[in-house]
Design a protein around this motif. Structure first.
Motif, PDB file in Angstrom:
ATOM      1  N   THR A 115       0.892  -1.496  -0.035  1.00  0.00           N
ATOM      2  CA  THR A 115       0.087   0.571  -0.609  1.00  0.00           C
ATOM      3  C   THR A 115       0.857   1.020   0.326  1.00  0.00           C
ATOM      4  OG1 THR A 115       0.160   0.278   2.696  1.00  0.00           O
ATOM      5  CG2 THR A 115      -2.347  -1.325   1.131  1.00  0.00           C
ATOM      6  N   ASP A 116       2.215   0.642   0.192  1.00  0.00           N
ATOM      7  CA  ASP A 116       3.086   1.959  -0.526  1.00  0.00           C
ATOM      8  C   ASP A 116       4.115   2.107  -0.450  1.00  0.00           C
ATOM      9  OD1 ASP A 116       4.458   4.838   0.968  1.00  0.00           O
ATOM     10  OD2 ASP A 116       4.681   4.585   3.168  1.00  0.00           O
ATOM     11  N   PRO A 117       4.829   2.673  -1.940  1.00  0.00           N
ATOM     12  CA  PRO A 117       5.499   3.000  -2.930  1.00  0.00           C
ATOM     13  C   PRO A 117       6.432   3.326  -2.175  1.00  0.00           C
ATOM     14  CG  PRO A 117       4.043   4.516  -3.700  1.00  0.00           C
ATOM     15  CD  PRO A 117       3.604   4.194  -2.476  1.00  0.00           C
ATOM     16  N   VAL A 140      -6.982   1.338  -4.190  1.00  0.00           N
ATOM     17  CA  VAL A 140      -6.809   2.967  -3.640  1.00  0.00           C
ATOM     18  C   VAL A 140      -6.205   3.600  -2.556  1.00  0.00           C
ATOM     19  CG1 VAL A 140      -8.950   4.108  -1.743  1.00  0.00           C
ATOM     20  CG2 VAL A 140      -9.632   2.213  -4.127  1.00  0.00           C
ATOM     21  N   GLU A 141      -5.625   2.043  -1.619  1.00  0.00           N
ATOM     22  CA  GLU A 141      -5.010   2.974  -0.144  1.00  0.00           C
ATOM     23  C   GLU A 141      -3.285   3.756  -1.515  1.00  0.00           C
ATOM     24  OE1 GLU A 141      -6.441   0.624  -0.531  1.00  0.00           O
ATOM     25  OE2 GLU A 141      -8.503   0.347   1.755  1.00  0.00           O
ATOM     26  N   ARG A 144      -3.902   6.383  -2.910  1.00  0.00           N
ATOM     27  CA  ARG A 144      -3.429   7.070  -1.466  1.00  0.00           C
ATOM     28  C   ARG A 144      -1.956   7.697  -1.242  1.00  0.00           C
ATOM     29  NH1 ARG A 144      -8.633   5.544   1.726  1.00  0.00           N
ATOM     30  NH2 ARG A 144      -9.753   6.259   0.705  1.00  0.00           N
ATOM     31  N   ASN A 145      -1.194   6.893  -1.266  1.00  0.00           N
ATOM     32  CA  ASN A 145      -0.184   7.393  -0.727  1.00  0.00           C
ATOM     33  C   ASN A 145       1.280   7.446  -1.990  1.00  0.00           C
ATOM     34  OD1 ASN A 145       0.015   6.608   1.553  1.00  0.00           O
ATOM     35  ND2 ASN A 145      -0.703   4.021   1.472  1.00  0.00           N
ATOM     36  N   ILE A 146       0.497   7.473  -3.342  1.00  0.00           N
ATOM     37  CA  ILE A 146       0.937   7.872  -4.205  1.00  0.00           C
ATOM     38  C   ILE A 146       1.166   9.673  -4.072  1.00  0.00           C
ATOM     39  CG2 ILE A 146       0.944   8.092  -6.951  1.00  0.00           C
ATOM     40  CD1 ILE A 146       0.711   5.256  -6.892  1.00  0.00           C
ATOM     41  N   ALA A 147      -0.187   9.729  -3.981  1.00  0.00           N
ATOM     42  CA  ALA A 147       0.246  11.309  -4.576  1.00  0.00           C
ATOM     43  C   ALA A 147       0.930  12.610  -3.717  1.00  0.00           C
ATOM     44  CB  ALA A 147      -1.531  11.552  -3.564  1.00  0.00           C
ATOM     45  N   PRO A 148       1.261  11.584  -2.156  1.00  0.00           N
ATOM     46  CA  PRO A 148       2.226  13.476  -1.728  1.00  0.00           C
ATOM     47  C   PRO A 148       3.753  12.944  -2.788  1.00  0.00           C
ATOM     48  CG  PRO A 148       1.361  11.514  -0.716  1.00  0.00           C
ATOM     49  CD  PRO A 148       0.898  10.830  -1.402  1.00  0.00           C
ATOM     50  N   GLY A 149       4.028  11.989  -3.438  1.00  0.00           N
ATOM     51  CA  GLY A 149       4.914  11.933  -4.119  1.00  0.00           C
ATOM     52  C   GLY A 149       5.136  12.758  -5.003  1.00  0.00           C
ATOM     53  N   LEU A 150       3.473  12.940  -5.830  1.00  0.00           N
ATOM     54  CA  LEU A 150       3.608  14.634  -7.043  1.00  0.00           C
ATOM     55  C   LEU A 150       3.787  15.989  -6.689  1.00  0.00           C
ATOM     56  CD1 LEU A 150       0.512  13.100  -8.652  1.00  0.00           C
ATOM     57  CD2 LEU A 150       2.977  12.834  -9.244  1.00  0.00           C
ATOM     58  N   GLU A 185     -12.223   7.328  -5.510  1.00  0.00           N
ATOM     59  CA  GLU A 185     -11.898   6.819  -3.931  1.00  0.00           C
ATOM     60  C   GLU A 185     -11.347   7.744  -3.015  1.00  0.00           C
ATOM     61  OE1 GLU A 185     -13.205   3.015  -2.032  1.00  0.00           O
ATOM     62  OE2 GLU A 185     -13.976   3.336  -3.651  1.00  0.00           O
ATOM     63  N   ALA A 186      -9.670   7.242  -4.014  1.00  0.00           N
ATOM     64  CA  ALA A 186      -8.647   7.434  -3.564  1.00  0.00           C
ATOM     65  C   ALA A 186      -8.273   9.428  -3.601  1.00  0.00           C
ATOM     66  CB  ALA A 186      -7.326   7.599  -4.138  1.00  0.00           C
ATOM     67  N   GLY A 187      -9.020   9.993  -4.170  1.00  0.00           N
ATOM     68  CA  GLY A 187      -9.258  11.149  -4.037  1.00  0.00           C
ATOM     69  C   GLY A 187      -7.829  11.935  -4.956  1.00  0.00           C
TER      70      GLY A 187
END
Length: 187
Positions: A115-117, A140-141, A144-150, A185-187
């Motif tokens: 769930t976390d790359p 989905v999870e 969600r954990n990809i988004a902060p890397g962008l 759903e992941a935002g």
């Protein structure tokens, strides 16, 4: 042991050896597999379509042995960087050896979690997955954990086979409506 027992053991050993040879010959040739997939999804055309630019910092989630990573690394050039993420440590080890062999120095491998790359925060112009999404246990999870890397305005690109165009690959795809629902759903 009598003579017939020795012959029986020798025949069993030969039979097992023959099975082993047959099994080994059926193992896919990874280079042939890669060439076959690149013919269907030519890296240059895909990179043009998704807009990969020299100097970009990008990441592939589910990079495996690096079928696309090596092409992306060439496209972004020395001023750019490619983070190659996977949860398969052996595949990443292979990719590191491949990059070393081929003189590719702008690739960093990252052993992630389901769930976390484990991508660097706010550093990426693009994160992409190619023929990976259908393998995800918790998409989905993970998204969600990809988004902060962008970076602000960064892109998440998901490329899957189209089951309508490649019916033989149907089990290796995610329907577009399902993918979009999970992305929202992941935002």
């Amino acid at each position: 042991m009598n003579r017939f027992g020795c012959i029986a053991i020798a025949l069993i050993v030969l039979f097992v050896f023959a099975l082993s040879i047959t099994a080994c010959s059926q193992i896919r040739d990874p280079d042939a597999w890669e060439a076959r997939h690149n013919a269907v999804q030519p890296p240059g055309e895909v990179m043009d379509a998704i807009g990969v630019e020299p100097g970009w910092v990008i990441a592939e989630v589910g990079a495996g042995r690096g079928r696309y990573v090596v092409h992306m690394a060439e496209r972004v050039g020395d001023a750019g960087k490619v983070y190659a993420n996977d949860i398969d440590e052996d595949a990443l080890d292979y990719l590191e050896r491949r990059c070393e062999r081929d003189g590719i120095s702008n690739v960093v491998t990252i052993l992630g979690e389901v769930t976390d790359p484990m991508l660097p925060g706010g550093a990426l112009d693009m994160v992409y997955m190619i023929n990976t999404y259908h393998h995800l246990e918790q998409p989905v999870e993970l998204m969600r954990n990809i988004a902060p890397g962008l970076k602000p305005g960064g892109l998440l690109v998901i490329i899957e086979h189209d089951a309508a165009k490649l019916p033989d690959e149907e089990e290796h795809t995610t329907p577009q409506d399902e993918l979009l629902k999970e992305a929202w759903e992941a935002g």
